[in-house]
Motif scaffolding. Structure first.
Motif, PDB file in Angstrom:
ATOM      1  N   ILE A 173       1.989  59.199  48.033  1.00  0.00           N
ATOM      2  CA  ILE A 173       2.937  60.246  48.319  1.00  0.00           C
ATOM      3  C   ILE A 173       2.337  61.499  47.996  1.00  0.00           C
ATOM      4  O   ILE A 173       1.629  61.618  47.065  1.00  0.00           O
ATOM      5  CB  ILE A 173       4.304  59.801  47.650  1.00  0.00           C
ATOM      6  N   SER A 174       2.807  62.477  48.628  1.00  0.00           N
ATOM      7  CA  SER A 174       2.435  63.801  48.553  1.00  0.00           C
ATOM      8  C   SER A 174       3.629  64.761  48.374  1.00  0.00           C
ATOM      9  O   SER A 174       4.664  64.497  49.110  1.00  0.00           O
ATOM     10  CB  SER A 174       1.537  64.380  49.561  1.00  0.00           C
ATOM     11  N   MET A 179       5.244  76.261  50.418  1.00  0.00           N
ATOM     12  CA  MET A 179       6.039  76.080  51.608  1.00  0.00           C
ATOM     13  C   MET A 179       6.089  77.690  51.971  1.00  0.00           C
ATOM     14  O   MET A 179       6.599  78.449  51.450  1.00  0.00           O
ATOM     15  CB  MET A 179       7.392  75.491  51.285  1.00  0.00           C
ATOM     16  N   GLU A 180       5.566  78.082  53.244  1.00  0.00           N
ATOM     17  CA  GLU A 180       5.790  79.269  53.668  1.00  0.00           C
ATOM     18  C   GLU A 180       5.402  80.450  52.892  1.00  0.00           C
ATOM     19  O   GLU A 180       6.116  81.355  52.632  1.00  0.00           O
ATOM     20  CB  GLU A 180       7.033  79.455  54.325  1.00  0.00           C
ATOM     21  N   PHE A 214       0.992  78.123  55.233  1.00  0.00           N
ATOM     22  CA  PHE A 214       2.505  77.582  55.859  1.00  0.00           C
ATOM     23  C   PHE A 214       2.976  76.296  55.147  1.00  0.00           C
ATOM     24  O   PHE A 214       4.069  76.566  54.598  1.00  0.00           O
ATOM     25  CB  PHE A 214       2.085  77.011  57.206  1.00  0.00           C
ATOM     26  N   TYR A 215       2.181  75.565  54.718  1.00  0.00           N
ATOM     27  CA  TYR A 215       2.284  74.280  53.803  1.00  0.00           C
ATOM     28  C   TYR A 215       1.309  73.597  53.173  1.00  0.00           C
ATOM     29  O   TYR A 215       0.203  73.494  53.630  1.00  0.00           O
ATOM     30  CB  TYR A 215       3.133  73.107  54.885  1.00  0.00           C
ATOM     31  N   ALA A 216       1.338  73.307  51.964  1.00  0.00           N
ATOM     32  CA  ALA A 216       0.520  72.845  51.207  1.00  0.00           C
ATOM     33  C   ALA A 216       0.844  71.589  50.293  1.00  0.00           C
ATOM     34  O   ALA A 216       2.107  71.960  49.476  1.00  0.00           O
ATOM     35  CB  ALA A 216      -0.444  73.677  50.252  1.00  0.00           C
ATOM     36  N   ALA A 217       0.346  70.655  50.353  1.00  0.00           N
ATOM     37  CA  ALA A 217       0.786  69.503  49.436  1.00  0.00           C
ATOM     38  C   ALA A 217      -0.142  68.713  48.799  1.00  0.00           C
ATOM     39  O   ALA A 217      -1.438  68.777  48.989  1.00  0.00           O
ATOM     40  CB  ALA A 217       1.530  68.415  50.395  1.00  0.00           C
ATOM     41  N   GLU A 223      -5.318  65.494  45.376  1.00  0.00           N
ATOM     42  CA  GLU A 223      -6.102  65.933  46.952  1.00  0.00           C
ATOM     43  C   GLU A 223      -5.022  66.891  47.266  1.00  0.00           C
ATOM     44  O   GLU A 223      -4.094  66.650  47.615  1.00  0.00           O
ATOM     45  CB  GLU A 223      -6.292  64.837  47.622  1.00  0.00           C
ATOM     46  N   LEU A 224      -5.649  68.120  47.901  1.00  0.00           N
ATOM     47  CA  LEU A 224      -4.767  69.159  48.380  1.00  0.00           C
ATOM     48  C   LEU A 224      -4.796  69.138  49.836  1.00  0.00           C
ATOM     49  O   LEU A 224      -6.103  69.026  50.555  1.00  0.00           O
ATOM     50  CB  LEU A 224      -5.003  70.383  47.788  1.00  0.00           C
ATOM     51  N   HIS A 225      -3.806  68.929  50.533  1.00  0.00           N
ATOM     52  CA  HIS A 225      -3.715  69.169  52.071  1.00  0.00           C
ATOM     53  C   HIS A 225      -3.223  70.363  52.265  1.00  0.00           C
ATOM     54  O   HIS A 225      -1.909  70.838  51.865  1.00  0.00           O
ATOM     55  CB  HIS A 225      -3.018  68.213  52.699  1.00  0.00           C
ATOM     56  N   VAL A 226      -3.805  71.298  53.248  1.00  0.00           N
ATOM     57  CA  VAL A 226      -3.286  72.551  53.528  1.00  0.00           C
ATOM     58  C   VAL A 226      -3.144  72.907  55.082  1.00  0.00           C
ATOM     59  O   VAL A 226      -4.061  72.407  55.972  1.00  0.00           O
ATOM     60  CB  VAL A 226      -4.179  73.641  53.057  1.00  0.00           C
ATOM     61  N   SER A 227      -1.990  73.368  55.203  1.00  0.00           N
ATOM     62  CA  SER A 227      -1.655  73.742  56.828  1.00  0.00           C
ATOM     63  C   SER A 227      -1.353  75.366  56.716  1.00  0.00           C
ATOM     64  O   SER A 227      -0.642  75.630  56.042  1.00  0.00           O
ATOM     65  CB  SER A 227      -0.431  72.956  57.477  1.00  0.00           C
TER      66      SER A 227
END
Length: 241
Positions: A173-174, A179-180, A214-217, A223-227
């Motif tokens: 789970i992330s 956020m924004e 815009f979004y990072a989790a 582990e970092l996921h970035v949009s």
């Protein structure tokens, strides 16, 4: 002309004119107005239905007022949708927040009371997800539209090729840390991390300004996921009906 026939023709004429307009208005408002409805969009749809129903059933109502009201409601919905995107605080007032109702196989009683869901409601929603044992559930969330999202415990999830390469010990789970452009320091702290670590990880990806994100989790493997707000070079498939 007979009065009954005249009124029948008026009603048929209203149906012929108002339903195509209602279709155009619904398309104009977008998918969220016809999919799984947030509360505000639900109220909009009820208003549209009541307005059109009254117009069709009662020939004494001036037809032009119905047309004006339909168009006004459509623009109101679009305006509110833009405000919800532009300002998350406004969005929180107009939309129910997701609520965790099960954690580690245990009901969260206070959360259930707050959203007025009974244990029976949750058990039924779990069965609809093919989950028959509460102990199999790691996290269950009531979403803003009233649907249930379920994350099973690692030992109860279907095995994938990726799982064969991992020990599966950590929950998959992330949680959002940006956020924004807004950093969620409380979530970073829960992972024993801080803003300095986050900015260093962003810098490794060539991102200097947090406002670009815009979004990072982050997940439990750190582990970092970035949009980004303006992603480039993505090959997005197009889907058809």
């Amino acid at each position: 002309m007979d009065e009954t026939l005249k009124e029948t023709l008026i009603v048929l004429g209203r149906i012929i004119t108002i339903l195509p307009l209602l279709l155009l208005v619904t398309i104009f408002m977008g998918k969220r107005a016809i999919g799984e409805l947030p509360i505000f969009d639900f109220l909009i749809i009820i208003s549209l239905g009541s307005l059109v129903g009254a117009d069709i059933a009662d020939p004494s109502i001036a037809h032009i007022y119905t047309v004006v009201a339909l168009i006004a409601i459509a623009f109101l919905q679009r305006l509110v949708a833009k405000l919800k995107i532009a300002n998350r605080k406004i969005g929180r007032y107009l939309t129910f927040e997701p609520t965790v109702v099960v954690q580690d196989g245990k009901f969260l009683n206070q959360n259930l009371k707050r959203i007025r869901y009974s244990i029976d409601n949750i058990l039924q929603l779990l069965r609809e997800k093919n989950v028959f044992d509460l102990n199999d559930v790691q996290t269950a969330i009531i979403e803003s539209d009233g649907s249930l999202s379920v994350l099973l415990k690692p030992s109860k999830r279907p095995v994938t090729i990726e799982d064969m390469k991992l020990d599966g010990g950590q929950p998959s789970i992330s949680l959002p840390v940006i956020m924004e452009g807004e950093i969620y320091t409380s979530i970073l702290s829960s992972f024993s991390l801080n803003e300095a670590w986050l900015k260093e990880e962003l810098a490794k990806r060539g991102i200097i300004d947090v406002q670009e994100v815009f979004y990072a989790a982050i997940n439990y493997d750190l582990e970092l996921h970035v949009s980004l707000k303006n992603e480039k070079g993505l090959n997005v498939p197009r889907f058809y009906h």
